[in-house]
Design a protein around this motif. Structure first.
Motif, PDB file in Angstrom:
ATOM      1  N   SER A   1       0.651  -1.288  -0.092  1.00 50.54           N
ATOM      2  CA  SER A   1      -0.095   0.075  -0.093  1.00 50.54           C
ATOM      3  C   SER A   1       0.846   1.286  -0.085  1.00 50.54           C
ATOM      4  CB  SER A   1      -0.782   0.088   1.289  1.00 50.54           C
ATOM      5  OG  SER A   1      -1.672  -1.064   1.268  1.00 50.54           O
ATOM      6  N   LEU A   2       0.348   2.285  -0.784  1.00 45.92           N
ATOM      7  CA  LEU A   2       0.871   3.687  -0.670  1.00 45.92           C
ATOM      8  C   LEU A   2      -0.302   4.613  -0.212  1.00 45.92           C
ATOM      9  CD1 LEU A   2       3.524   3.463  -3.235  1.00 45.92           C
ATOM     10  CD2 LEU A   2       4.023   3.833  -0.854  1.00 45.92           C
ATOM     11  N   LYS A   3       0.084   5.685   0.418  1.00 48.99           N
ATOM     12  CA  LYS A   3      -0.966   6.849   0.286  1.00 48.99           C
ATOM     13  C   LYS A   3      -0.052   7.967  -0.214  1.00 48.99           C
ATOM     14  CE  LYS A   3      -4.304   9.149   3.254  1.00 48.99           C
ATOM     15  NZ  LYS A   3      -4.861   9.197   4.720  1.00 48.99           N
ATOM     16  N   LEU A   4      -0.818   8.533  -1.178  1.00 46.21           N
ATOM     17  CA  LEU A   4      -0.560   9.873  -2.162  1.00 46.21           C
ATOM     18  C   LEU A   4      -1.147  10.906  -1.572  1.00 46.21           C
ATOM     19  CD1 LEU A   4      -0.173   8.533  -5.830  1.00 46.21           C
ATOM     20  CD2 LEU A   4       1.381   8.237  -4.127  1.00 46.21           C
ATOM     21  N   SER A   5      -0.394  12.169  -1.445  1.00 41.48           N
ATOM     22  CA  SER A   5      -1.069  13.346  -1.181  1.00 41.48           C
ATOM     23  C   SER A   5      -0.625  14.519  -2.059  1.00 41.48           C
ATOM     24  CB  SER A   5      -0.299  13.980   0.111  1.00 41.48           C
ATOM     25  OG  SER A   5      -0.732  13.057   1.080  1.00 41.48           O
ATOM     26  N   CYS A   6      -1.681  15.320  -2.209  1.00 43.13           N
ATOM     27  CA  CYS A   6      -1.719  16.526  -3.200  1.00 43.13           C
ATOM     28  C   CYS A   6      -2.090  17.965  -2.347  1.00 43.13           C
ATOM     29  CB  CYS A   6      -2.550  16.171  -4.477  1.00 43.13           C
ATOM     30  SG  CYS A   6      -2.652  17.707  -5.648  1.00 43.13           S
ATOM     31  N   VAL A   7      -0.925  18.585  -2.253  1.00 42.82           N
ATOM     32  CA  VAL A   7      -1.317  19.840  -1.548  1.00 42.82           C
ATOM     33  C   VAL A   7      -1.640  20.782  -2.448  1.00 42.82           C
ATOM     34  CG1 VAL A   7      -0.340  21.391   0.154  1.00 42.82           C
ATOM     35  CG2 VAL A   7       0.047  19.146   0.494  1.00 42.82           C
ATOM     36  N   VAL A   8      -2.668  21.609  -2.235  1.00 44.28           N
ATOM     37  CA  VAL A   8      -3.063  22.789  -3.417  1.00 44.28           C
ATOM     38  C   VAL A   8      -2.947  24.243  -2.681  1.00 44.28           C
ATOM     39  CG1 VAL A   8      -5.063  23.367  -4.492  1.00 44.28           C
ATOM     40  CG2 VAL A   8      -4.629  20.836  -4.289  1.00 44.28           C
ATOM     41  N   SER A   9      -2.843  25.134  -3.557  1.00 44.50           N
ATOM     42  CA  SER A   9      -2.839  26.488  -3.274  1.00 44.50           C
ATOM     43  C   SER A   9      -3.428  27.236  -4.356  1.00 44.50           C
ATOM     44  CB  SER A   9      -1.541  26.894  -2.601  1.00 44.50           C
ATOM     45  OG  SER A   9      -0.548  26.854  -3.586  1.00 44.50           O
ATOM     46  N   GLY A  10      -3.805  28.409  -3.998  1.00 42.72           N
ATOM     47  CA  GLY A  10      -4.086  29.517  -4.951  1.00 42.72           C
ATOM     48  C   GLY A  10      -5.502  29.624  -5.432  1.00 42.72           C
ATOM     49  N   PHE A  11      -6.265  28.786  -4.934  1.00 40.34           N
ATOM     50  CA  PHE A  11      -7.787  28.892  -5.266  1.00 40.34           C
ATOM     51  C   PHE A  11      -8.701  28.199  -3.888  1.00 40.34           C
ATOM     52  CE2 PHE A  11      -9.015  24.479  -6.489  1.00 40.34           C
ATOM     53  CZ  PHE A  11      -7.751  24.004  -6.720  1.00 40.34           C
ATOM     54  N   ASN A  12      -9.830  28.430  -3.719  1.00 41.95           N
ATOM     55  CA  ASN A  12     -10.636  28.030  -2.735  1.00 41.95           C
ATOM     56  C   ASN A  12     -11.021  26.581  -3.105  1.00 41.95           C
ATOM     57  OD1 ASN A  12     -12.284  28.087  -0.446  1.00 41.95           O
ATOM     58  ND2 ASN A  12     -14.038  29.277  -1.596  1.00 41.95           N
ATOM     59  N   PHE A  13     -10.075  25.714  -2.599  1.00 45.69           N
ATOM     60  CA  PHE A  13      -9.986  24.066  -2.868  1.00 45.69           C
ATOM     61  C   PHE A  13     -11.274  23.592  -2.473  1.00 45.69           C
ATOM     62  CE2 PHE A  13      -8.057  20.147  -2.614  1.00 45.69           C
ATOM     63  CZ  PHE A  13      -8.408  19.263  -1.611  1.00 45.69           C
ATOM     64  N   ARG A  14     -11.807  24.100  -1.364  1.00 41.55           N
ATOM     65  CA  ARG A  14     -13.181  23.172  -0.791  1.00 41.55           C
ATOM     66  C   ARG A  14     -14.235  23.413  -1.840  1.00 41.55           C
ATOM     67  NH1 ARG A  14     -14.351  24.031   3.996  1.00 41.55           N
ATOM     68  NH2 ARG A  14     -12.474  24.934   4.671  1.00 41.55           N
ATOM     69  N   ASP A  15     -14.257  24.223  -2.965  1.00 40.47           N
ATOM     70  CA  ASP A  15     -15.100  24.409  -3.864  1.00 40.47           C
ATOM     71  C   ASP A  15     -15.132  23.630  -5.004  1.00 40.47           C
ATOM     72  OD1 ASP A  15     -15.919  27.880  -3.258  1.00 40.47           O
ATOM     73  OD2 ASP A  15     -16.571  26.124  -2.229  1.00 40.47           O
ATOM     74  N   TYR A  16     -14.097  22.842  -5.402  1.00 39.35           N
ATOM     75  CA  TYR A  16     -13.924  22.149  -6.445  1.00 39.35           C
ATOM     76  C   TYR A  16     -13.517  20.901  -6.504  1.00 39.35           C
ATOM     77  CZ  TYR A  16     -13.857  26.777  -8.652  1.00 39.35           C
ATOM     78  OH  TYR A  16     -13.989  28.136  -8.971  1.00 39.35           O
ATOM     79  N   THR A  17     -14.216  19.946  -7.493  1.00 43.29           N
ATOM     80  CA  THR A  17     -13.669  18.709  -7.697  1.00 43.29           C
ATOM     81  C   THR A  17     -12.047  18.259  -7.927  1.00 43.29           C
ATOM     82  OG1 THR A  17     -15.906  18.013  -8.511  1.00 43.29           O
ATOM     83  CG2 THR A  17     -14.111  16.455  -9.196  1.00 43.29           C
ATOM     84  N   MET A  18     -11.470  17.376  -7.458  1.00 45.76           N
ATOM     85  CA  MET A  18     -10.320  17.102  -7.685  1.00 45.76           C
ATOM     86  C   MET A  18     -10.191  15.641  -8.387  1.00 45.76           C
ATOM     87  SD  MET A  18      -8.228  19.745  -6.778  1.00 45.76           S
ATOM     88  CE  MET A  18      -6.912  19.016  -6.919  1.00 45.76           C
ATOM     89  N   ASP A  19      -9.293  15.664  -9.331  1.00 46.33           N
ATOM     90  CA  ASP A  19      -8.932  14.421  -9.867  1.00 46.33           C
ATOM     91  C   ASP A  19      -7.406  13.750  -9.661  1.00 46.33           C
ATOM     92  OD1 ASP A  19     -10.770  16.395 -12.120  1.00 46.33           O
ATOM     93  OD2 ASP A  19     -11.227  13.985 -12.022  1.00 46.33           O
ATOM     94  N   TRP A  20      -7.403  12.614  -9.730  1.00 47.28           N
ATOM     95  CA  TRP A  20      -5.986  11.865  -9.849  1.00 47.28           C
ATOM     96  C   TRP A  20      -6.068  11.285 -11.281  1.00 47.28           C
ATOM     97  CZ3 TRP A  20      -2.143  12.171  -6.529  1.00 47.28           C
ATOM     98  CH2 TRP A  20      -2.288  12.416  -5.315  1.00 47.28           C
ATOM     99  N   TYR A  21      -4.936  11.273 -11.971  1.00 44.79           N
ATOM    100  CA  TYR A  21      -4.581  10.509 -13.036  1.00 44.79           C
ATOM    101  C   TYR A  21      -3.161   9.742 -12.963  1.00 44.79           C
ATOM    102  CZ  TYR A  21      -7.786  13.600 -15.719  1.00 44.79           C
ATOM    103  OH  TYR A  21      -8.794  14.228 -16.108  1.00 44.79           O
ATOM    104  N   ARG A  22      -2.958   8.956 -13.964  1.00 45.09           N
ATOM    105  CA  ARG A  22      -1.668   8.491 -13.843  1.00 45.09           C
ATOM    106  C   ARG A  22      -1.068   8.414 -15.266  1.00 45.09           C
ATOM    107  NH1 ARG A  22      -3.046   2.201 -11.455  1.00 45.09           N
ATOM    108  NH2 ARG A  22      -4.146   1.719 -13.580  1.00 45.09           N
TER     109      ARG A  22
END
Length: 115
Positions: free
Chosen positions: A17-38
């Motif tokens: 197992s692994l747990k990835l994180s993605c830290v975001v800045s510069g916009f109102n994060f809570r209002d938007y959908t976030m996607d993961w790609y590979r």
């Protein structure tokens, strides 16, 4: 300025197992959908969508990862996570997060699963 930074990748054995994180800045994060790609090694520059989480915490997954990966978010930390369980060698890829505010990509984090 919108910025996304992934972390948590590494080398893991099949079944691990692994747990990835993605830290975001510069916009109102809570209002938007976030996607993961590979980006798989055999597919060149193509990036495959694997999961998303909406502002209401609704989630969806690609068939290839459904039941093994879990996406979550912590709005207090402007962070989206990808918990990856029962990893397989075919999960080896560079993993990216992407916002739906302006569609910015992070630099990605490498995940390598050994057999």
């Amino acid at each position: 300025q919108v910025q996304l930074v992934e972390s948590g990748g590494g080398l893991v054995q099949s079944g691990g197992s692994l747990k990835l994180s993605c830290v975001v800045s510069g916009f109102n994060f809570r209002d938007y959908t976030m996607d993961w790609y590979r980006q798989l090694p055999a597919k060149g520059e193509q990036r495959d969508w694997i999961a998303h989480i909406t502002s209401d915490d609704m989630t969806d997954y690609a068939d290839a990862v459904k039941g093994r990966f879990t996406v979550s978010r912590d709005n207090s930390k402007n962070t989206v996570y990808l918990q990856m369980n029962n990893l397989k060698p075919e999960d080896t890829a560079v993993y990216f997060c992407r916002d739906r505010f302006i569609g910015r990509w992070g630099p990605g984090t490498q995940v390598t699963v050994s057999s």
